[in-house]
Structures are given as C-alpha cells and as structure tokens.
Design a protein around this motif. Structure first.
Motif, short mmCIF file in Angstrom:
data_model
loop_
_atom_site.label_atom_id
_atom_site.label_comp_id
_atom_site.label_asym_id
_atom_site.label_seq_id
_atom_site.Cartn_x
_atom_site.Cartn_y
_atom_site.Cartn_z
N MET A 229 3.50 -56.81 -57.82
CA MET A 229 4.73 -56.11 -58.10
C MET A 229 4.53 -55.25 -59.34
O MET A 229 4.07 -55.72 -60.36
N ARG A 230 4.87 -53.98 -59.21
CA ARG A 230 4.72 -53.07 -60.34
C ARG A 230 5.87 -53.26 -61.32
O ARG A 230 7.00 -53.49 -60.93
N THR A 231 5.55 -53.15 -62.59
CA THR A 231 6.58 -53.28 -63.62
C THR A 231 6.93 -51.94 -64.23
O THR A 231 7.89 -51.85 -64.97
N GLY A 232 6.15 -50.92 -63.97
CA GLY A 232 6.40 -49.61 -64.52
C GLY A 232 5.64 -49.31 -65.79
O GLY A 232 5.66 -48.20 -66.28
N SER A 233 4.98 -50.32 -66.34
CA SER A 233 4.27 -50.09 -67.60
C SER A 233 2.79 -49.76 -67.39
O SER A 233 2.12 -49.35 -68.32
N GLU A 234 2.28 -49.93 -66.20
CA GLU A 234 0.87 -49.64 -65.96
C GLU A 234 0.73 -48.26 -65.32
O GLU A 234 1.63 -47.79 -64.65
N PRO A 235 -0.40 -47.60 -65.53
CA PRO A 235 -0.57 -46.28 -64.94
C PRO A 235 -0.70 -46.37 -63.42
O PRO A 235 -1.27 -47.31 -62.88
N SER A 236 -0.16 -45.41 -62.75
CA SER A 236 -0.18 -45.44 -61.29
C SER A 236 -1.53 -45.03 -60.72
O SER A 236 -1.80 -45.26 -59.55
N THR A 237 -2.38 -44.43 -61.52
CA THR A 237 -3.69 -43.99 -61.03
C THR A 237 -4.83 -44.84 -61.57
O THR A 237 -5.96 -44.41 -61.55
N ALA A 238 -4.54 -46.05 -62.06
CA ALA A 238 -5.58 -46.91 -62.62
C ALA A 238 -6.57 -47.32 -61.53
O ALA A 238 -6.19 -47.55 -60.39
N ARG A 239 -7.83 -47.38 -61.90
CA ARG A 239 -8.87 -47.76 -60.95
C ARG A 239 -9.63 -48.95 -61.51
O ARG A 239 -9.79 -49.10 -62.70
N GLY B 243 2.43 -62.08 -53.10
CA GLY B 243 3.58 -62.39 -52.24
C GLY B 243 4.86 -62.55 -53.02
O GLY B 243 4.92 -62.45 -54.24
N ARG B 244 5.93 -62.84 -52.27
CA ARG B 244 7.25 -62.97 -52.88
C ARG B 244 7.36 -64.21 -53.76
O ARG B 244 8.26 -64.30 -54.59
N ASP B 245 6.47 -65.17 -53.59
CA ASP B 245 6.54 -66.39 -54.39
C ASP B 245 5.98 -66.21 -55.80
O ASP B 245 6.15 -67.08 -56.65
N VAL B 246 5.33 -65.07 -56.08
CA VAL B 246 4.79 -64.80 -57.42
C VAL B 246 5.86 -64.05 -58.21
O VAL B 246 6.28 -62.97 -57.81
#
Length: 108
Positions: A1-11, A74-77
């Motif tokens: 699940m993305r939190t918005g604080s990480e870059p979207s193009t990270a590799r 998954g949804r349980d995390v």
C-alpha cells in the motif's frame, strides 16, 4: 500500500543483487572445495556458511523478481503509520521555536 511519501519511479537493484549473489555463490563454492581439498576445516566451514548465505539471498531475490514491480501486500497487512504531528524533521522532540525579529532576549 502506497503512503504517498515514496517516489513513484523508485527502482530496486534486484538484478544487480542477483548477479552479485551468483558471483558470491561461485567463489564460496570454489573456496569450499579448495579448502576441503587441503584439509582446512575452519576455512571450509566459513566458505560453507557464506555459500548458504549467498544461496538464501539468491532465492529471495528471485522470489522478489517473480512477484513483479507492482507487488503490494494483502489486505491483512496494515498501512504505514506516519509520525505524529509535532515532531521535527531532524529528530525527536518539539518543532524548533520561532525567534522574534528583535532577538531572543527582547520583548516586541
């Protein structure tokens, strides 16, 4: 699940880790065989342990590569919980105090 604080193009450097673990496996296996041939049990044990570590890393890297770049748990995390408001960027405690234009000891 993305939190918005990480870059979207990270590799991730998984391909490099794959090749480094293969290189490590080759050298550890060579060292294990060579030290067993000359009856150096201590060094052979060290190379054997290193071989186990590199094989484990190789298996984990292959697993992560097979999951793909868009793998999400998954949804349980539960999602990442950001730090509470009021903490400074540079460590624990309250945010830095503002100093008035007249200086720290003067009253405005």
């Amino acid at each position: 699940m993305r939190t918005g604080s990480e870059p979207s193009t990270a590799r991730s450097p998984l391909r490099m880790r794959l090749w480094l673990s293969l290189w490590g496996m080759l050298w550890a296996a060579f060292g294990l065989a060579a030290f067993l041939a000359v009856d150096r049990a201590g060094w052979a044990t060290a190379c054997g342990v290193l071989l186990v570590v590199t094989v484990t890393d190789f298996c984990l890297v292959v697993r992560h590569m097979r999951q793909g770049a868009r793998f999400q748990p998954g949804r349980d995390v539960p999602p990442y919980v950001p730090d509470p408001v009021g903490r400074s960027r540079h460590g624990r405690g309250s945010p830095p105090r503002r100093v008035s234009a007249g200086g720290p000891g003067r009253q405005p």
